[in-house]
Design a protein around this motif. Structure first.
Motif: not given
Ligand SMILES: Nc1ncnc2c1ncn2[C@@H]1O[C@H](CO)[C@@H](NC(=O)[C@@H](N)CO)[C@H]1O
Length: 144
Positions: A20, A43, A45, A76-78, A80, A85-86, A91, A95, A113-115, A117-118
């Motif tokens: 992001v 997680t 959001v 773990y921000p996720y 998928h 999604l928020a 988000a 979180l 960490p948020f935002g 690719y991991k």
């Molecule tokens: N609504 C939401 N809920 C949770 N996480 C969120 C989010 N919007 C953005 N993120 C975070 O930004 C990365 C890119 O979308 C996300 N990265 C991931 O999801 C990694 N596993 C790589 O894909 C995440 O860190």
């Protein structure tokens, strides 16, 4: 809010690149982490979630944490687990509140960490409670 809870014998992650515009600073964890006997909480959001989802999420997470007898929790921000999604700025706030509430509950909690690719490695125990999902709704009254 959507949760995927995995009880892992081993779990490790490492940031690869920003996903992001303003990814969370990496802080003392330095963009990687390795854990044993941990409950990984992937997680997402969702749109419309506010802080009132946090108590319900904490209750669900601690219930599983105590049943599987994990030694720590990794939030773990996720992005998928939902099609709804928020946005990142909302988000990341929720979180952060979830992570703080788990620590306030006295458990050993960590946050990836948020935002970003991991890359991650996950070794699931495979027992009947080692793979669970939960959906938590905001409370209508907005009560905390
Ligand atoms: N609504 C939401 N809920 C949770 N996480 C969120 C989010 N919007 C953005 N993120 C975070 O930004 C990365 C890119 O979308 C996300 N990265 C991931 O999801 C990694 N596993 C790589 O894909 C995440 O860190």
């Amino acid at each position: 809010m959507r949760l995927l809870l995995i009880h892992a014998r081993r779990f490790s992650y490492e940031v690869v690149k920003p996903a992001v515009e303003e990814p969370e600073p990496l802080g003392e964890a330095g963009g990687s982490g390795a854990f044993e006997n941990t409950l990984v909480v992937f997680t997402s959001v969702e749109k419309g979630d506010d802080e009132s989802v946090v108590p319900g999420a904490v209750s669900e997470i601690l219930s599983v944490f105590n049943q599987v007898k994990a030694s720590s929790i990794v939030v773990y921000p996720y992005a998928h687990l939902s099609q709804d999604l928020a946005p990142p700025f909302e988000a990341v706030k929720i979180l952060g509140r979830l992570y703080a509430a788990l620590k306030e509950a006295g458990v050993e909690a960590y946050k990836a960490p948020f935002g970003w690719y991991k890359a991650f490695t996950l070794e699931c125990y495979g027992h009947p409670l080692s793979e669970l999902s939960r959906s938590v709704r905001r409370s209508e009254t907005g009560a905390r």
